[in-house]
Design a protein around this motif. Sequence first.
Motif, short mmCIF file in Angstrom:
data_model
loop_
_atom_site.label_atom_id
_atom_site.label_comp_id
_atom_site.label_asym_id
_atom_site.label_seq_id
_atom_site.Cartn_x
_atom_site.Cartn_y
_atom_site.Cartn_z
N LYS A 14 -26.46 45.96 -18.67
CA LYS A 14 -27.80 45.38 -18.88
C LYS A 14 -28.38 45.90 -20.19
O LYS A 14 -27.99 46.95 -20.69
CB LYS A 14 -28.75 45.73 -17.72
N LEU A 64 -14.87 61.22 -16.93
CA LEU A 64 -15.87 60.91 -15.89
C LEU A 64 -15.45 61.55 -14.57
O LEU A 64 -14.26 61.70 -14.32
CB LEU A 64 -16.01 59.41 -15.71
N PRO A 65 -16.42 61.92 -13.71
CA PRO A 65 -16.04 62.52 -12.42
C PRO A 65 -15.13 61.57 -11.64
O PRO A 65 -15.32 60.35 -11.68
CB PRO A 65 -17.37 62.71 -11.70
N GLY A 69 -20.38 62.32 -7.72
CA GLY A 69 -20.99 62.33 -9.06
C GLY A 69 -20.64 61.08 -9.83
O GLY A 69 -21.35 60.70 -10.75
N ASN A 70 -19.54 60.42 -9.45
CA ASN A 70 -19.26 59.11 -10.04
C ASN A 70 -19.93 58.08 -9.14
O ASN A 70 -19.71 58.04 -7.93
CB ASN A 70 -17.76 58.84 -10.12
N VAL A 99 -20.48 54.80 -22.22
CA VAL A 99 -21.07 55.73 -21.24
C VAL A 99 -22.29 56.43 -21.84
O VAL A 99 -22.32 56.74 -23.04
CB VAL A 99 -20.01 56.77 -20.82
N ASP A 109 -21.48 50.04 -11.91
CA ASP A 109 -20.25 50.32 -11.12
C ASP A 109 -20.63 50.57 -9.67
O ASP A 109 -19.98 50.09 -8.74
CB ASP A 109 -19.51 51.54 -11.67
N ASP A 140 -31.73 52.13 -11.48
CA ASP A 140 -31.25 50.89 -12.09
C ASP A 140 -30.30 50.10 -11.19
O ASP A 140 -29.96 48.96 -11.50
CB ASP A 140 -30.51 51.19 -13.41
N SER A 253 -32.84 54.38 -22.59
CA SER A 253 -33.17 55.60 -23.31
C SER A 253 -32.22 55.81 -24.49
O SER A 253 -32.24 56.85 -25.14
CB SER A 253 -33.12 56.80 -22.37
P1 ATP Z 1 -29.03 53.91 -17.76
O1 ATP Z 1 -29.13 52.78 -18.74
O2 ATP Z 1 -29.07 53.44 -16.31
O3 ATP Z 1 -29.91 55.07 -18.06
P2 ATP Z 1 -26.74 54.93 -19.13
O4 ATP Z 1 -26.02 53.75 -19.69
O5 ATP Z 1 -27.65 55.65 -20.05
O6 ATP Z 1 -27.52 54.46 -17.84
P3 ATP Z 1 -24.40 55.81 -17.76
O7 ATP Z 1 -23.32 55.17 -18.58
O8 ATP Z 1 -24.68 55.23 -16.45
O9 ATP Z 1 -25.73 55.97 -18.59
O10 ATP Z 1 -23.96 57.34 -17.65
C1 ATP Z 1 -24.86 58.36 -17.38
C2 ATP Z 1 -24.08 59.49 -16.73
O11 ATP Z 1 -23.66 59.05 -15.43
C3 ATP Z 1 -22.80 59.86 -17.48
O12 ATP Z 1 -23.00 61.02 -18.21
C4 ATP Z 1 -21.75 60.04 -16.40
O13 ATP Z 1 -21.29 61.36 -16.27
C5 ATP Z 1 -22.41 59.63 -15.11
N1 ATP Z 1 -21.63 58.62 -14.37
C6 ATP Z 1 -21.41 58.62 -13.04
N2 ATP Z 1 -20.66 57.58 -12.67
C7 ATP Z 1 -20.39 56.87 -13.77
C8 ATP Z 1 -19.65 55.67 -14.02
N3 ATP Z 1 -19.02 55.02 -13.03
N4 ATP Z 1 -19.61 55.21 -15.28
C9 ATP Z 1 -20.25 55.87 -16.28
N5 ATP Z 1 -20.95 57.01 -16.10
C10 ATP Z 1 -21.02 57.52 -14.87
#
Ligand code: ATP
Length: 290
Positions: A14, A64-65, A69-70, A99, A109, A140, A253
């Motif tokens: 998104k 990634l975990p 945590g994942n 990520v 995910d 989210d 962010s």
């Molecule tokens: P948002 O836009 O919702 O703030 P983001 O894009 O900034 O999300 P993510 O890619 O969701 O951030 O990752 C944030 C943290 O979530 C990562 O540092 C990672 O360790 C953890 N995480 C847990 N599960 C996952 C996953 N399936 N894919 C990516 N990151 C994951």
Amino acid sequence: MSYREQIEVTAPAKINLSLDVTGRRDDGYHEVRMVMQTVRLCDLVRIRKISGTDIVLKNSLSYLPSGKGNLAYDAAVLFREKTGISDGLFIEVEKNIPVAAGLAGGSTDGAAVLCGLNELFETGLSEEQLRGMGLRLGADVPFCIMGGTALAEGIGEKLTKLKNAPKFHVLLVKPPAGVSTKEVYTRLDAMENIMHPDIDGMLRAIGEGSHLGVASKIGNVLEPVTVSMCPEIENIKKQMRSFGCEGALMSGSGPTVFGLFTDRDRAKAAYMHFKIGQYGGQTFLTEFFN
Ligand code: ATP
């Protein structure tokens, strides 16, 4: 009885067309008002029933975990808890979404696992029930379950489906800096002159189906905060504009920057420019997905 043993689901990213922070609750959560838009760039999630009761997660990104945590794993645990299903599961996540980028890569995910399991086990949970479950994983996740164009309020869980936003080609460029969402919000709290985006104007522009209106109303209250930690964001926006995008902004962010293009050739030219440059590994050309 279901004879289906496996399922493959797409988990799209998104962007935030507009993001405002309207307050801070006693429990520390920030109240937001955001216009969210799904884009076509996606992770792929495959789920297979296996013998036993383990949940085994295989991730294409080794850092990634691979368990708790994942969000893909946590979603499976939550789903089994809520439905009483105890089958073993093998979950494979092919990551394409950058990520920690502001693109809800983890949340989507988690959402895909909830929706995929609901189909695989034919549990018949409604979208609303799945969204309620998803909120326990992250603010989210409910939007990722809904998808399309939506207004998110509260901490992100109060969702109003909007008319599909007029379609844009979207160039995504993520600078290498890692940005902690928590730190961005902490710094925002300490800031004095906050520029709030015109969310109501964005809602009107979407209602009118106006490309120009949408592009002129994009705004993100968090952008100046993240720019102070990652000044490259401004430079990426400037470069996108030089290729004739209708608007460029940081998503969530950050630190990913998106550029909105109505003209596919311009979008492609900008994509090629970034693809051969220093951010090439984290440059994607995609589009709105409703
Ligand atoms: P948002 O836009 O919702 O703030 P983001 O894009 O900034 O999300 P993510 O890619 O969701 O951030 O990752 C944030 C943290 O979530 C990562 O540092 C990672 O360790 C953890 N995480 C847990 N599960 C996952 C996953 N399936 N894919 C990516 N990151 C994951």
